[in-house]
Design an enzyme around this catalytic site. Sequence first.
Site, PDB file in Angstrom:
ATOM      1  CB  CYS A 120      -0.960  -0.017   1.175  1.00  0.00           C
ATOM      2  SG  CYS A 120      -2.135  -1.366   1.041  1.00  0.00           S
ATOM      3  CG  HIS A 259      -3.231   3.353   1.761  1.00  0.00           C
ATOM      4  ND1 HIS A 259      -3.587   2.919   0.502  1.00  0.00           N
ATOM      5  CD2 HIS A 259      -3.375   2.273   2.586  1.00  0.00           C
ATOM      6  CE1 HIS A 259      -3.911   1.650   0.564  1.00  0.00           C
ATOM      7  NE2 HIS A 259      -3.799   1.231   1.809  1.00  0.00           N
ATOM      8  CG  ASN A 289      -6.660  -0.922   0.465  1.00  0.00           C
ATOM      9  OD1 ASN A 289      -5.926  -0.443  -0.407  1.00  0.00           O
ATOM     10  ND2 ASN A 289      -6.206  -1.403   1.603  1.00  0.00           N
TER      11      ASN A 289
HETATM   12  O1  UT7 Z   1      -4.000  -1.251   3.360  1.00  0.00           O
HETATM   13  C1  UT7 Z   1      -2.985  -1.880   4.069  1.00  0.00           C
HETATM   14  C2  UT7 Z   1      -3.116  -1.731   5.526  1.00  0.00           C
HETATM   15  N1  UT7 Z   1      -4.327  -2.317   5.990  1.00  0.00           N
HETATM   16  C3  UT7 Z   1      -5.041  -1.699   6.899  1.00  0.00           C
HETATM   17  O2  UT7 Z   1      -4.703  -0.620   7.319  1.00  0.00           O
HETATM   18  C4  UT7 Z   1      -6.271  -2.415   7.427  1.00  0.00           C
HETATM   19  C5  UT7 Z   1      -6.315  -2.318   8.920  1.00  0.00           C
HETATM   20  N2  UT7 Z   1      -7.411  -3.041   9.504  1.00  0.00           N
HETATM   21  C6  UT7 Z   1      -8.724  -2.698   9.368  1.00  0.00           C
HETATM   22  O3  UT7 Z   1      -9.043  -1.802   8.593  1.00  0.00           O
HETATM   23  C7  UT7 Z   1      -9.730  -3.371  10.215  1.00  0.00           C
HETATM   24  O4  UT7 Z   1      -9.072  -4.162  11.180  1.00  0.00           O
HETATM   25  C8  UT7 Z   1     -10.749  -4.271   9.453  1.00  0.00           C
HETATM   26  C9  UT7 Z   1     -11.692  -3.393   8.665  1.00  0.00           C
HETATM   27  C10 UT7 Z   1     -10.001  -5.218   8.514  1.00  0.00           C
HETATM   28  C11 UT7 Z   1     -11.580  -5.053  10.454  1.00  0.00           C
HETATM   29  O5  UT7 Z   1     -12.217  -4.168  11.364  1.00  0.00           O
HETATM   30  P1  UT7 Z   1     -12.115  -4.406  12.949  1.00  0.00           P
HETATM   31  O6  UT7 Z   1     -12.924  -3.369  13.585  1.00  0.00           O
HETATM   32  O7  UT7 Z   1     -10.648  -4.460  13.279  1.00  0.00           O
HETATM   33  O8  UT7 Z   1     -12.823  -5.790  13.119  1.00  0.00           O
HETATM   34  P2  UT7 Z   1     -12.230  -7.129  13.765  1.00  0.00           P
HETATM   35  O9  UT7 Z   1     -11.278  -7.791  12.847  1.00  0.00           O
HETATM   36  O10 UT7 Z   1     -11.775  -6.827  15.164  1.00  0.00           O
HETATM   37  O11 UT7 Z   1     -13.553  -7.991  13.846  1.00  0.00           O
HETATM   38  C12 UT7 Z   1     -14.675  -7.620  14.689  1.00  0.00           C
HETATM   39  C13 UT7 Z   1     -15.766  -8.647  14.500  1.00  0.00           C
HETATM   40  C14 UT7 Z   1     -15.265 -10.085  14.639  1.00  0.00           C
HETATM   41  O12 UT7 Z   1     -16.262 -10.826  15.283  1.00  0.00           O
HETATM   42  P3  UT7 Z   1     -16.126 -11.168  16.845  1.00  0.00           P
HETATM   43  O13 UT7 Z   1     -14.835 -11.900  16.983  1.00  0.00           O
HETATM   44  O14 UT7 Z   1     -16.112  -9.837  17.537  1.00  0.00           O
HETATM   45  O15 UT7 Z   1     -17.352 -11.976  17.103  1.00  0.00           O
HETATM   46  C15 UT7 Z   1     -15.134 -10.538  13.192  1.00  0.00           C
HETATM   47  O16 UT7 Z   1     -15.280 -11.918  13.049  1.00  0.00           O
HETATM   48  O17 UT7 Z   1     -16.331  -8.536  13.191  1.00  0.00           O
HETATM   49  C16 UT7 Z   1     -16.292  -9.823  12.554  1.00  0.00           C
HETATM   50  N3  UT7 Z   1     -16.100  -9.604  11.113  1.00  0.00           N
HETATM   51  C17 UT7 Z   1     -17.114  -9.348  10.274  1.00  0.00           C
HETATM   52  N4  UT7 Z   1     -18.448  -9.232  10.469  1.00  0.00           N
HETATM   53  C18 UT7 Z   1     -19.196  -8.931   9.389  1.00  0.00           C
HETATM   54  C19 UT7 Z   1     -14.938  -9.601  10.418  1.00  0.00           C
HETATM   55  N5  UT7 Z   1     -15.182  -9.341   9.130  1.00  0.00           N
HETATM   56  C20 UT7 Z   1     -16.519  -9.177   9.006  1.00  0.00           C
HETATM   57  C21 UT7 Z   1     -17.372  -8.881   7.922  1.00  0.00           C
HETATM   58  N6  UT7 Z   1     -18.682  -8.769   8.151  1.00  0.00           N
HETATM   59  N7  UT7 Z   1     -16.892  -8.688   6.666  1.00  0.00           N
END
Ligand code: UT7
Length: 335
Positions: A120, A259, A289
């Site tokens: 990225c 980004h 992204n």
């Molecule tokens: O571009 C390169 C660099 N990349 C980044 O900067 C990305 C950085 N990370 C992020 O943007 C975020 O971490 C994500 C958008 C990828 C995820 O958001 P989050 O708020 O960190 O969610 P999480 O991974 O902590 O997941 C929260 C919950 C989980 O369920 P439990 O364990 O709380 O029951 C996941 O299983 O959301 C669940 N989950 C989803 N639910 C619905 C994960 N993906 C999804 C989904 N739809 N697509």
Amino acid sequence: MSSPSALRHAAITSVGHYLPDERLTNSDLEAMVETNDEWIRTRTGIRERRILGDDGKATAFMATEAAREALDKRGLTPDDVDVIVVATVTPDMLFPATACLVQDNLGASNAWGFDLSAACSGFLYGLTTGAQFVETGRADTVLVIGTDKMSSIVDYTDRTTCILFGDGAGAVVLEADEDVGLQDTVHHTDGEHRDLLCMEGGGSLHPPTHETVDNHMHYVHQDGRQVFKFAVTRMADVCVEVMERNDLTADDVQYLVPHQANQRIIDATAKRMGLDSNKVMVNIDRYGNTTAATIPLCLYDWEDELTRGDNLILTAFGGGFTWGASYLTWAYEGQ
Ligand code: UT7
């Protein structure tokens, strides 16, 4: 080729883009994996992304279209190009480099070029790299292209990654200017956390086998929560650092060009810099992204709002980890 001069800044003198027509909306994804529009919008800011599809077109095609538009807008021909830098993690093939394919597609008979792999942060690193050819006088006209067909390495059964990425390309022309252009850069690389965001399969460590395919090793893997923690602090830190060492206050900055990985990371960065949201370029809602393409696509979308001398801070964080911020003064008037 001109002789080296202390007064040569590398200025962006034109921007081009390519976005596929096909849209992948949040409701389309609801039909593919267990997710919902509300979760995607509130956690990421994304509403839809563009997908190139499977009709034989790939990363080099998008890069060529973006480059051609950038050259046309500036009234340049492919023969004017000296160097082509292509930032991508989804090259058409491991080799030859995508830059070679773009050179041939354009018919840029006087250019040499190469690919740069920084995920990225690819465009940001590419801008710094391309700028140095202009600053030293080794080249007069450089194309820097950020281009990724992320749909080719996304696992559309993995809801944690497939909602994030889209396809697209952005290209800029760099030329010498005595006043405006790239002013300062702060870049970092830290390979310690390489496992948090990677594609393990297909390289020399894990060449393709039935086993690597069965284990989904040719797809993007991301520990989103961990990457978020690093991205949200590192991106803000580096933006503040580049502002401080150039004596820039929030009032001096016309735009942050971040980004586009997550709206929450963008908001947190702007807040640390003291910038209102109307000074932040955001298109993650429309394109998701697009990895190396996000920053030039933002510049393309905001170009008409910019005037010569505007102070921009460009910033990125991505797999590697790679990250950085650049201070750039804009070269031309919007239409
Ligand atoms: O571009 C390169 C660099 N990349 C980044 O900067 C990305 C950085 N990370 C992020 O943007 C975020 O971490 C994500 C958008 C990828 C995820 O958001 P989050 O708020 O960190 O969610 P999480 O991974 O902590 O997941 C929260 C919950 C989980 O369920 P439990 O364990 O709380 O029951 C996941 O299983 O959301 C669940 N989950 C989803 N639910 C619905 C994960 N993906 C999804 C989904 N739809 N697509």
